[in-house]
Motif scaffolding. Structure first.
Motif, PDB file in Angstrom:
ATOM      1  N   LYS A  66      33.068  35.303  42.556  1.00 33.02           N
ATOM      2  CA  LYS A  66      34.429  34.911  43.224  1.00 33.02           C
ATOM      3  C   LYS A  66      35.852  35.685  41.745  1.00 33.02           C
ATOM      4  N   ASP A  67      35.502  34.913  41.289  1.00 31.78           N
ATOM      5  CA  ASP A  67      36.918  35.788  40.016  1.00 31.78           C
ATOM      6  C   ASP A  67      37.249  37.548  40.427  1.00 31.78           C
ATOM      7  N   PHE A  68      36.229  38.420  41.042  1.00 34.59           N
ATOM      8  CA  PHE A  68      36.886  39.298  41.391  1.00 34.59           C
ATOM      9  C   PHE A  68      38.086  39.408  42.289  1.00 34.59           C
ATOM     10  N   PHE A  69      37.603  38.300  43.323  1.00 32.31           N
ATOM     11  CA  PHE A  69      38.384  38.353  44.837  1.00 32.31           C
ATOM     12  C   PHE A  69      39.720  36.916  44.697  1.00 32.31           C
ATOM     13  N   ARG A  70      39.827  36.769  43.165  1.00 33.26           N
ATOM     14  CA  ARG A  70      40.343  35.157  42.812  1.00 33.26           C
ATOM     15  C   ARG A  70      41.751  36.252  42.242  1.00 33.26           C
ATOM     16  N   VAL A  71      42.514  37.103  42.904  1.00 32.31           N
ATOM     17  CA  VAL A  71      43.821  38.047  42.631  1.00 32.31           C
ATOM     18  C   VAL A  71      44.761  37.117  42.925  1.00 32.31           C
ATOM     19  N   PRO A  72      46.029  36.781  42.065  1.00 34.07           N
ATOM     20  CA  PRO A  72      47.049  36.605  43.312  1.00 34.07           C
ATOM     21  C   PRO A  72      47.804  38.485  43.249  1.00 34.07           C
ATOM     22  N   ALA A  73      48.452  37.388  44.852  1.00 35.46           N
ATOM     23  CA  ALA A  73      49.499  38.187  44.710  1.00 35.46           C
ATOM     24  C   ALA A  73      50.394  38.872  44.021  1.00 35.46           C
ATOM     25  N   SER A  74      51.245  39.807  44.820  1.00 34.92           N
ATOM     26  CA  SER A  74      52.306  39.698  43.146  1.00 34.92           C
ATOM     27  C   SER A  74      53.373  38.472  44.101  1.00 34.92           C
ATOM     28  N   ALA A  75      54.302  38.905  42.809  1.00 36.41           N
ATOM     29  CA  ALA A  75      55.146  37.778  42.693  1.00 36.41           C
ATOM     30  C   ALA A  75      56.269  37.974  43.494  1.00 36.41           C
ATOM     31  N   PHE A  76      57.067  38.154  44.329  1.00 39.61           N
ATOM     32  CA  PHE A  76      57.467  37.930  45.644  1.00 39.61           C
ATOM     33  C   PHE A  76      56.906  37.320  46.636  1.00 39.61           C
ATOM     34  N   TRP A  77      55.122  37.181  46.869  1.00 40.78           N
ATOM     35  CA  TRP A  77      55.344  36.733  47.822  1.00 40.78           C
ATOM     36  C   TRP A  77      54.337  35.209  46.853  1.00 40.78           C
ATOM     37  N   ASP A  78      55.328  34.599  45.737  1.00 37.50           N
ATOM     38  CA  ASP A  78      54.885  32.956  45.829  1.00 37.50           C
ATOM     39  C   ASP A  78      56.373  32.734  46.685  1.00 37.50           C
ATOM     40  N   THR A  79      57.015  33.094  46.809  1.00 37.02           N
ATOM     41  CA  THR A  79      58.196  32.102  48.036  1.00 37.02           C
ATOM     42  C   THR A  79      58.429  32.319  49.344  1.00 37.02           C
ATOM     43  N   HIS A  80      57.622  33.524  49.321  1.00 36.15           N
ATOM     44  CA  HIS A  80      57.286  33.979  51.389  1.00 36.15           C
ATOM     45  C   HIS A  80      56.145  33.774  51.234  1.00 36.15           C
ATOM     46  N   TYR A  81      56.663  33.897  53.084  1.00 33.11           N
ATOM     47  CA  TYR A  81      55.270  34.544  54.250  1.00 33.11           C
ATOM     48  C   TYR A  81      54.959  36.053  54.728  1.00 33.11           C
ATOM     49  N   ASN A  82      56.434  35.798  54.718  1.00 34.58           N
ATOM     50  CA  ASN A  82      57.010  37.478  55.092  1.00 34.58           C
ATOM     51  C   ASN A  82      58.016  37.969  54.900  1.00 34.58           C
ATOM     52  N   PHE A  83      58.530  39.090  55.271  1.00 29.64           N
ATOM     53  CA  PHE A  83      59.980  39.296  54.402  1.00 29.64           C
ATOM     54  C   PHE A  83      60.965  38.551  54.844  1.00 29.64           C
TER      55      PHE A  83
END
Length: 422
Positions: A302-319
């Motif tokens: 599970k740790d292989f796939f438990r990776v956060p997306a880049s920082a921009f997406w911390d505050t966005h669902y899309n652009f």
């Protein structure tokens, strides 16, 4: 009805004593033989006794005796070793190519079998026999569950091995395509698979040093960077520029964005979020399939796939749509689904292909360690006490519902067999 005769013959659901041929000879069925799924007679290696003489050979089954001639068997050498013709209706004598008459048996269908069959096939229910399942021995049900799980893994293995042939035995590419497909989580699975097929893994691995370029490849190839109005965040414009360059570099042709569905999806399950979560995994790992094969525990996997997306997406669902500040990464349920649908089938197929039983055993142990899935199929069977213990059981129940109940294959289901036999 011919299918039902096959069923009765195969499982000996007929009166075993007092049988006679249509010619009046006494008949004893010693062995019904093995079902033939290829061309030729329906059963081979059968053994019968007629008037005290033992015969060994093939058995052919028809609804009417005249079907023998209608199907051209009298002129077919493949039917020359038929020792018994089993029918429901005797409307004539049948002969081998050499002119010899073939012994014939009219096999009566027990009334109870007919009644049970009609009841099963005419029931307007997702699972026709659902209310009768509690009456079946739980040990028998568990044995059938084990067989259903094996069937499901074999079907998934066949799909994987076909992909392996298509991609020149490249396990990494096959793993990448299957992982992408399962990131669509059902509603977008086909679209995500199309994306993976149009965007080779080698392109992603070459751009791994740049997180923005990997995101640009996934989002751009999905057709989600096509807006030219300029009313976007600076990060959107950066990705758009990156994809424009990479598209020319690799000769890529983006997909139409409309193939990715957004309707009625939770914000965290939309294509934008799933694609950048997928990108994050490949940014972090370059030898992911090898790592998966060598992992020892479900947590490690599970740790292989438990990776956060880049920082921009911390505050966005899309652009255009902001979100509360939160890391976008797979939750526990999604991780379990990836293990069930990606890691387990790949590990099992790899073990089968390379004859490494330990990989197959690890795949089964992994399924047994994952909690049961929660969906409408599982809820249906749970209502009558068939509560799954783990993900292996839920995979078996999904196989049962989709490949037997929905297709009305009660004759081929072991539960149906228990309910049909007189």
């Amino acid at each position: 009805m011919e299918q039902l005769l096959h069923y009765l013959w195969k499982y000996r659901l007929y009166r075993p004593s007092g049988l006679t041929t249509t010619q009046g000879d006494t008949l004893e069925i010693i062995d019904p033989g093995l079902e033939n799924t290829d061309a030729g007679p329906d059963f081979f290696n059968a053994k019968i006794r007629i008037n005290g003489t033992v015969w060994a050979g093939s058995v052919e089954i028809h609804q009417k005796a005249s079907d023998w001639l209608a199907h051209g068997h009298s002129a077919d050498k493949a039917y020359g070793n038929v020792i018994l013709h089993v029918v429901e209706t005797d409307d004539g004598t049948v002969f081998r190519q050499n002119g010899e008459a073939i012994p014939q048996l009219v096999l009566p269908v027990p009334e109870q079998v007919i009644d049970n069959m009609e009841w099963l096939l005419t029931r307007d229910s997702p699972v026709a026999c659902l209310e009768r399942l509690p009456a079946i021995d739980p040990v028998f049900r568990l044995q059938w569950m084990d067989a259903l799980l094996a069937e499901r893994l074999e079907r998934k293995t066949d799909d994987i091995l076909r992909w392996l042939d298509l991609y020149q035995k490249d396990w990494n590419e096959v793993f990448y395509i299957l992982l992408c497909r399962n990131f669509g989580f059902g509603v977008n699975s086909d679209a995500f698979e199309r994306l993976a097929r149009s965007l080779p893994l080698k392109c992603i691995l070459k751009q791994r040093p740049s997180a923005s370029q990997v995101e640009a490849l996934f989002l751009g190839q999905a057709g989600l960077l096509n807006d030219s109005t300029g009313n976007r965040h600076h990060y959107y414009r950066l990705l758009q520029q990156e994809y424009s360059f990479l598209r020319k570099k690799y000769g890529l042709e983006p997909l139409e964005p409309h193939i990715f569905r957004n309707l009625r999806l939770r914000p965290d399950a939309t294509p934008h979020i799933k694609l950048v979560e997928l990108a994050a995994i490949w940014i972090r790992h370059d030898t992911l399939f090898s790592s998966v094969l060598s992992a020892r525990t479900p947590r490690e996997l599970k740790d292989f796939f438990r990776v956060p997306a880049s920082a921009f997406w911390d505050t966005h669902y899309n652009f255009l749509r902001p979100s509360p500040h939160r890391k976008k990464q797979l939750g526990e349920n999604a991780l379990n689904m990836l293990l069930i649908n990606t890691v387990v089938p790949l590990m099992f197929a790899y073990g089968l292909y390379h004859r490494m039983d330990e990989h197959k055993a690890r795949a089964l142990r992994l399924l047994a360690s994952i909690p049961p899935e929660q969906n409408s199929i599982i809820s249906l069977f749970s209502q009558v006490g068939m509560k799954p213990r783990n993900a292996g059981d839920t995979q078996a129940l999904i196989q049962l519902k989709r490949n037997y109940c929905e297709q009305k294959k009660c004759l081929y289901c072991r539960l149906g067999f228990q309910l049909l036999k007189p």
